[in-house]
Scaffold this motif. Structure first.
Motif, PDB file in Angstrom:
ATOM      1  N   ASN A  13      40.926   3.478 -42.567  1.00 53.69           N
ATOM      2  CA  ASN A  13      41.833   4.606 -42.773  1.00 53.69           C
ATOM      3  C   ASN A  13      41.473   5.726 -41.796  1.00 53.69           C
ATOM      4  OD1 ASN A  13      42.784   7.208 -43.883  1.00 53.69           O
ATOM      5  ND2 ASN A  13      43.525   5.949 -45.583  1.00 53.69           N
ATOM      6  N   VAL A  14      42.393   6.057 -40.920  1.00 53.53           N
ATOM      7  CA  VAL A  14      42.139   7.040 -39.866  1.00 53.53           C
ATOM      8  C   VAL A  14      41.804   8.413 -40.452  1.00 53.53           C
ATOM      9  CG1 VAL A  14      43.152   8.212 -37.866  1.00 53.53           C
ATOM     10  CG2 VAL A  14      43.622   5.800 -38.255  1.00 53.53           C
ATOM     11  N   GLU A  15      42.484   8.808 -41.522  1.00 53.53           N
ATOM     12  CA  GLU A  15      42.207  10.103 -42.143  1.00 53.53           C
ATOM     13  C   GLU A  15      40.797  10.147 -42.730  1.00 53.53           C
ATOM     14  OE1 GLU A  15      45.260  11.497 -44.851  1.00 53.53           O
ATOM     15  OE2 GLU A  15      46.799  10.556 -43.608  1.00 53.53           O
ATOM     16  N   TYR A  16      40.388   9.088 -43.391  1.00 52.80           N
ATOM     17  CA  TYR A  16      39.048   9.037 -43.978  1.00 52.80           C
ATOM     18  C   TYR A  16      37.985   9.060 -42.880  1.00 52.80           C
ATOM     19  CZ  TYR A  16      41.546   7.382 -48.180  1.00 52.80           C
ATOM     20  OH  TYR A  16      42.398   7.240 -49.253  1.00 52.80           O
ATOM     21  N   ARG A  17      38.230   8.275 -41.824  1.00 55.58           N
ATOM     22  CA  ARG A  17      37.286   8.242 -40.707  1.00 55.58           C
ATOM     23  C   ARG A  17      37.158   9.625 -40.071  1.00 55.58           C
ATOM     24  NH1 ARG A  17      39.176   4.138 -36.565  1.00 55.58           N
ATOM     25  NH2 ARG A  17      40.667   4.809 -37.766  1.00 55.58           N
ATOM     26  N   SER A  18      38.276  10.295 -39.891  1.00 52.70           N
ATOM     27  CA  SER A  18      38.271  11.629 -39.301  1.00 52.70           C
ATOM     28  C   SER A  18      37.517  12.620 -40.180  1.00 52.70           C
ATOM     29  CB  SER A  18      39.711  12.098 -39.094  1.00 52.70           C
ATOM     30  OG  SER A  18      39.738  13.403 -38.599  1.00 52.70           O
ATOM     31  N   ARG A  19      37.699  12.513 -41.469  1.00 55.66           N
ATOM     32  CA  ARG A  19      37.008  13.414 -42.400  1.00 55.66           C
ATOM     33  C   ARG A  19      35.504  13.156 -42.386  1.00 55.66           C
ATOM     34  NH1 ARG A  19      38.654  14.561 -48.637  1.00 55.66           N
ATOM     35  NH2 ARG A  19      38.740  16.783 -48.268  1.00 55.66           N
ATOM     36  N   MET A  20      35.114  11.893 -42.370  1.00 52.86           N
ATOM     37  CA  MET A  20      33.694  11.564 -42.311  1.00 52.86           C
ATOM     38  C   MET A  20      33.088  12.086 -41.004  1.00 52.86           C
ATOM     39  SD  MET A  20      32.823   9.972 -45.134  1.00 52.86           S
ATOM     40  CE  MET A  20      31.314   9.106 -44.790  1.00 52.86           C
ATOM     41  N   GLU A  21      33.797  11.897 -39.919  1.00 53.40           N
ATOM     42  CA  GLU A  21      33.316  12.379 -38.625  1.00 53.40           C
ATOM     43  C   GLU A  21      33.180  13.905 -38.637  1.00 53.40           C
ATOM     44  OE1 GLU A  21      34.082  11.358 -33.958  1.00 53.40           O
ATOM     45  OE2 GLU A  21      35.790  11.232 -35.327  1.00 53.40           O
ATOM     46  N   GLU A  22      34.137  14.577 -39.266  1.00 51.78           N
ATOM     47  CA  GLU A  22      34.065  16.037 -39.387  1.00 51.78           C
ATOM     48  C   GLU A  22      32.799  16.462 -40.142  1.00 51.78           C
ATOM     49  OE1 GLU A  22      36.570  19.757 -41.385  1.00 51.78           O
ATOM     50  OE2 GLU A  22      37.072  17.698 -41.954  1.00 51.78           O
ATOM     51  N   ILE A  23      32.502  15.765 -41.229  1.00 55.62           N
ATOM     52  CA  ILE A  23      31.310  16.083 -42.033  1.00 55.62           C
ATOM     53  C   ILE A  23      30.043  15.838 -41.211  1.00 55.62           C
ATOM     54  CG2 ILE A  23      29.949  15.453 -44.074  1.00 55.62           C
ATOM     55  CD1 ILE A  23      32.524  16.875 -44.808  1.00 55.62           C
ATOM     56  N   PHE A  24      29.972  14.704 -40.549  1.00 56.19           N
ATOM     57  CA  PHE A  24      28.790  14.390 -39.740  1.00 56.19           C
ATOM     58  C   PHE A  24      28.574  15.439 -38.654  1.00 56.19           C
ATOM     59  CE2 PHE A  24      29.639   9.579 -40.530  1.00 56.19           C
ATOM     60  CZ  PHE A  24      29.162   9.699 -41.822  1.00 56.19           C
ATOM     61  N   ASN A  25      29.647  15.806 -37.977  1.00 60.12           N
ATOM     62  CA  ASN A  25      29.533  16.812 -36.917  1.00 60.12           C
ATOM     63  C   ASN A  25      29.153  18.179 -37.479  1.00 60.12           C
ATOM     64  OD1 ASN A  25      30.064  15.106 -34.733  1.00 60.12           O
ATOM     65  ND2 ASN A  25      32.269  15.319 -34.998  1.00 60.12           N
ATOM     66  N   TRP A  26      29.693  18.515 -38.635  1.00 61.39           N
ATOM     67  CA  TRP A  26      29.354  19.787 -39.269  1.00 61.39           C
ATOM     68  C   TRP A  26      27.856  19.836 -39.583  1.00 61.39           C
ATOM     69  CZ3 TRP A  26      27.399  20.905 -44.145  1.00 61.39           C
ATOM     70  CH2 TRP A  26      27.373  22.266 -44.489  1.00 61.39           C
ATOM     71  N   VAL A  27      27.338  18.767 -40.196  1.00 58.58           N
ATOM     72  CA  VAL A  27      25.909  18.727 -40.527  1.00 58.58           C
ATOM     73  C   VAL A  27      25.080  18.824 -39.244  1.00 58.58           C
ATOM     74  CG1 VAL A  27      24.022  17.367 -41.525  1.00 58.58           C
ATOM     75  CG2 VAL A  27      26.238  17.422 -42.677  1.00 58.58           C
ATOM     76  N   ALA A  28      25.441  18.047 -38.241  1.00 61.32           N
ATOM     77  CA  ALA A  28      24.676  18.044 -36.989  1.00 61.32           C
ATOM     78  C   ALA A  28      24.709  19.406 -36.301  1.00 61.32           C
ATOM     79  CB  ALA A  28      25.219  16.963 -36.046  1.00 61.32           C
ATOM     80  N   ASP A  29      25.852  20.081 -36.328  1.00 57.49           N
ATOM     81  CA  ASP A  29      25.957  21.405 -35.704  1.00 57.49           C
ATOM     82  C   ASP A  29      25.216  22.469 -36.501  1.00 57.49           C
ATOM     83  OD1 ASP A  29      27.526  20.323 -33.702  1.00 57.49           O
ATOM     84  OD2 ASP A  29      29.422  21.046 -34.544  1.00 57.49           O
TER      85      ASP A  29
END
Length: 123
Positions: A13-29
């Motif tokens: 699911n592209v939306e789920y993948r995008s949301r997970m990526e957003e979370i990962f990037n947020w934590v990393a930043d």
């Protein structure tokens, strides 16, 4: 996020993948000192070799795993955010917004609480 690229590619699911990526990037930043790691079939972030927080995707929700101590410490806030939880994880429905303030509190609690921890998991 290279450490999680294969995991993200496996989310259909592209939306789920995008949301997970957003979370990962947020934590990393937000927490550049945390180390992204893929272990136990789960994307996670560690600090000085100890587990801080993990994430995973399912059909109905994103799971956030801060260990039981993090869930117990923020039980009221988890409920107020509209999420449910078990002993080991918090379920954020895909249809619900991510409470980044709550995630920040949980991560910062784990970093502080495990500052002297020499084990991967709490004992």
């Amino acid at each position: 996020m290279e450490a999680f690229a294969d995991y993200l590619a496996g989310i259909d699911n592209v939306e789920y993948r995008s949301r997970m990526e957003e979370i990962f990037n947020w934590v990393a930043d937000k927490y550049p000192n945390l180390v992204p790691k893929f272990a136990w079939k789960q994307p996670m972030f560690t600090d000085h070799g100890t587990f801080i927080i993990g994430f995973s995707a399912s059909k109905q929700h994103m799971a956030v795993a801060p260990e039981e101590a993090g869930i117990l410490r923020f039980a009221k806030e988890i409920t107020q955010a509209g999420y449910d939880s078990t002993k080991g994880l918090i379920r954020i429905p895909w249809s619900s917004p991510v409470d980044f303030t709550l995630l920040e509190k949980i991560i910062e609690f784990n970093i502080a609480d495990k500052a002297e921890c020499t084990n991967f998991w709490r004992k």
